[in-house]
Design an enzyme around this catalytic site. Structure first.
Site, mmCIF file in Angstrom:
data_model
loop_
_atom_site.group_PDB
_atom_site.id
_atom_site.type_symbol
_atom_site.label_atom_id
_atom_site.label_comp_id
_atom_site.label_asym_id
_atom_site.label_seq_id
_atom_site.Cartn_x
_atom_site.Cartn_y
_atom_site.Cartn_z
ATOM 1 N N GLY A 4 1.024 -1.384 0.192
ATOM 2 C CA GLY A 4 -0.493 0.196 0.323
ATOM 3 C C GLY A 4 0.955 0.664 0.090
ATOM 4 O O GLY A 4 -0.055 2.256 -0.694
ATOM 5 N N TYR B 4 -0.079 9.525 6.446
ATOM 6 C CA TYR B 4 -0.277 7.602 6.746
ATOM 7 C C TYR B 4 0.128 6.557 5.585
ATOM 8 O O TYR B 4 1.783 7.064 4.909
ATOM 9 C CB TYR B 4 -1.897 7.948 5.917
ATOM 10 C CG TYR B 4 -2.396 8.666 4.432
ATOM 11 C CD1 TYR B 4 -1.208 8.425 3.185
ATOM 12 C CD2 TYR B 4 -3.828 9.073 3.669
ATOM 13 C CE1 TYR B 4 -1.154 9.148 2.474
ATOM 14 C CE2 TYR B 4 -3.533 9.658 2.847
ATOM 15 C CZ TYR B 4 -3.014 9.460 1.832
ATOM 16 O OH TYR B 4 -2.820 10.136 0.908
ATOM 17 N N GLU B 5 -0.331 5.690 5.604
ATOM 18 C CA GLU B 5 0.132 4.124 5.701
ATOM 19 C C GLU B 5 1.938 4.089 6.178
ATOM 20 O O GLU B 5 2.307 3.722 6.033
ATOM 21 C CB GLU B 5 0.111 4.204 4.678
ATOM 22 C CG GLU B 5 -1.037 3.935 3.283
ATOM 23 C CD GLU B 5 -1.753 3.002 1.954
ATOM 24 O OE1 GLU B 5 -1.150 2.425 2.252
ATOM 25 O OE2 GLU B 5 -2.635 3.831 1.529
ATOM 26 N N GLY B 6 2.124 4.693 7.639
ATOM 27 C CA GLY B 6 3.277 4.302 7.944
ATOM 28 C C GLY B 6 4.119 5.242 7.813
ATOM 29 O O GLY B 6 3.796 6.564 6.815
#
Lengths: 254, 380
Positions: free
Chosen positions: B242, B362-364
């Site tokens: 992702g 976001y997403e880490g």
């Protein structure tokens, strides 16, 4: 219904035109399907959706024109034919001779072409081909409906509208407003890879004797830059006589 | 080695670029201003087969590859990052775990609906008290007969409210901590599921971000995704790929802001000449272009690795880290090139600057990316 579409790959009109060795340079230039031919392809796909059959897109061009065919196949066309014109000096006359030799032995109900190509803009290919094939032609069309063996067509005549009824087979050329060309879908793009492109060499056509070009290009140059206008002064009579003198001596128009 | 895109990838890039310019850009500023998610754009994307790019045709996908997907997210984000993020969350956060861990029935039912664009997907991991430390989640799932009963809430859910299918992570055995987390596929109509408040965000404002709430939400046993206790692994592996989608958003945002800066620099005349003739501006543009190129290569490489079936987690983290920072830096510099005009909403670069920030979060977060990269480097 057998639908043939003529396609030309052209300069992207947004590209800057540059000269190299007396001709228009193609270096680093983006090529696209001639926008009017896109209308023709879209109309072919719409006709197929209504009347079944197959859409075959034909081009005369160099190898890079296969990109254009691939895009047409991605939009949904069934077959594609390219006649390799590498190293050939062609004009409208000889291009039509090539197209005629390919098309005359095929079955077709309608041939769709663009009204004009945005590069050299002669607008001759469609009309010439119809003459060679001895079929009726309707140019600059903006609406097309086929009922049985007849086509009801609206065409653009300098901003006015003319309605024409014509018997198939017919050749039509597409004007802006005919339709809104679709984007090639992603599955269409992946499927296009698997569709065959028929590649024809000029030698296979055995038409050498009629391929002689009728057009000779002596020079290619940019249109001169438009200078500032001039407003004549004085009473009307003086202005008119000055204008007449200028048209004769400066503009050499009369 | 070959750094050229294939003819097919080029054709797709061109198609998405034209789609983005014609269908998304004209309304991008207004949708941002009004924080309006336009479902019509989504439907057009579905028609073009963009909602299931990497999934096989047997599941309704386009049967293309991850590189195609990454190029698509990049091209959309180049014009409007909100649309890029909608597609990225849908594809790599909701579609991917179903493709990798779903049963055949789940794939036919859920992956197909998502791939065809009939359903939109969302991914629900973050909670108010657990962000980077997702093992601390409080949402619980308890098995009662043939149903799992979920309670809790998730926040910052991209596509919340518009999505039909939610991939939800919940704690099924708190004693086991992260090994007690389990993944579920939840439909928006399941009893006990509701959408909470919509976030008012700094950027990507025309994408929907909401809270989702589970109040004795009943989930059929068949909607368990993977095995009980496998949820944390699924969540992390999903993020591995992702974040490459986030990298693609970053590349797109940076390229879009850069294009605008170049155009403006050529037009804007100060001291009697275009500011693009000033070395101060030229050096900025050179740095921006170089960072974008490096980000794009990292991003495409990670996607290519996934397509080749070779490990891509580290490259994916690197691409996200570098492209996210690039997006932010380039957007800030683009505003600088525009000067005072860049600070106004009359020009689009301030939107790019607001949109860029989220790619560092976001997403880490960027800090988590560094943990992922270092952890792999130092792995014995």
């Amino acid at each position: 219904m057998n639908i043939l579409v003529l396609m030309k790959q052209t300069f992207d009109p947004e590209e800057k035109i540059a000269f190299q060795y007396g001709t228009v340079s193609e270096e680093g230039v983006n090529f696209i399907i001639n926008p009017y031919d896109e209308y023709a392809i879209e109309e072919g796909l719409l006709l197929r959706a209504l009347h079944c059959g197959e859409v075959t897109v034909i081009t005369v061009g160099t190898e890079r024109a296969e990109n254009g065919l691939r895009t047409a196949l991605a939009m949904g066309a069934d077959n594609a034919i390219i006649v390799n014109s590498e190293d050939l000096n062609l004009d409208e006359y000889s291009t039509v001779k090539i197209l005629e030799s390919i098309i005359k032995n095929r079955e077709f109900d309608i041939i769709l072409a663009g009204n004009v190509a945005v590069d050299y803009g002669s607008g001759q290919i469609g009309p010439r081909l119809a003459e060679e094939l001895n079929i009726p032609q309707v140019t600059t069309i903006t609406k097309l409906a086929i009922v049985g063996n007849e086509a009801v067509i609206e065409r653009d005549v300098e901003g006015d509208k003319e309605v024409v009824m014509v018997t198939l087979p017919v050749l039509v050329t597409a004007q802006q407003g005919l339709n809104e060309p679709r984007y090639p879908s992603l599955p269409g793009i992946t499927k296009a890879k698997k569709k065959p492109i028929e590649r024809i060499e000029i030698d296979d056509l055995h038409i050498e004797d009629v391929l002689e070009v009728k057009t000779i290009t002596t020079e290619t140059f940019f249109a001169p830059k438009k200078g500032a206008g001039r407003i004549l002064e004085g009473d009307i009579e003086a202005q008119v006589s000055e204008l007449a003198i200028l048209l004769r001596s400066e503009a050499k128009a009369i | 080695m070959n750094f050229l895109l294939s003819e097919e990838h080029q054709m797709m890039q061109k198609m998405v670029r034209e789609f983005a310019l014609n269908e998304c850009e004209p309304t991008a500023a207004q949708r941002d201003e009004e924080e309006y998610f336009d479902i019509k754009i989504w439907r057009k994307m579905a028609e073009l087969g963009l909602c299931g790019i990497p999934w096989p045709e047997e599941y309704g996908g386009a049967g293309a590859d991850y590189l195609s997907y990454v190029i698509t997210v990049e091209e959309l984000s180049r014009v409007d990052a909100s649309i890029g993020t909608t597609l990225a969350a849908h594809t790599s956060l909701a579609g991917w775990p179903v493709f990798k861990f779903g049963t055949e029935e789940q794939k036919q039912k859920y992956l197909r609906a998502m791939a065809e664009g009939k359903s939109m997907g969302a991914y629900c991991l973050t909670e108010p008290g657990s962000g980077s430390d997702s093992s601390g989640m409080k949402t619980s799932a308890v098995l009662k007969g043939n149903e799992w009963i979920l309670n809790g809430s998730k926040i910052f859910i991209t596509n919340g409210g518009y999505a039909d299918i939610y991939i939800v992570f919940a704690q099924t055995n708190p004693e086991l901590k992260h090994k007690g987390i389990t993944a579920f596929i939840i439909e928006k109509d399941f009893p006990g599921f509701s959408v909470g408040k919509k976030e008012k965000k700094m950027g990507i404002r025309s994408s929907a971000t909401t809270e989702v709430i589970f109040e004795d939400c009943c989930v059929p046993k068949d909607n368990l995704l993977g095995q009980v206790g496998e949820g944390f692994k699924i969540a992390m592996l999903t993020l591995d790929g992702g974040r490459n989608g986030v990298a693609a958003q970053g590349v797109g945002i940076a390229q879009g802001a850069f294009d605008k800066a170049v155009e403006y620099a050529k037009d804007r005349v100060q001291f009697g000449k275009p500011i693009s003739s000033l070395q101060a501006i030229q050096f900025k543009l050179a740095d921006m272009a170089t960072k974008i190129e490096a980000s794009r290569l990292l991003t495409y490489q990670a996607a290519w690795r996934e397509d080749q079936g070779i490990p891509y987690g580290v490259q994916s983290a690197m691409s996200k880290l570098f492209a996210g920072d690039t997006a932010m830096e380039v957007a800030v510099e683009a505003v600088q090139v525009f000067g005072g005009y860049g600070y106004t909403r009359e020009y689009p670069v301030e939107r790019y600057m607001r949109d860029a920030k989220i790619t560092q979060i976001y997403e880490g977060t960027q800090e988590i990316q560094r943990l992922v990269i270092a952890g792999n480097l130092l792995k014995e």
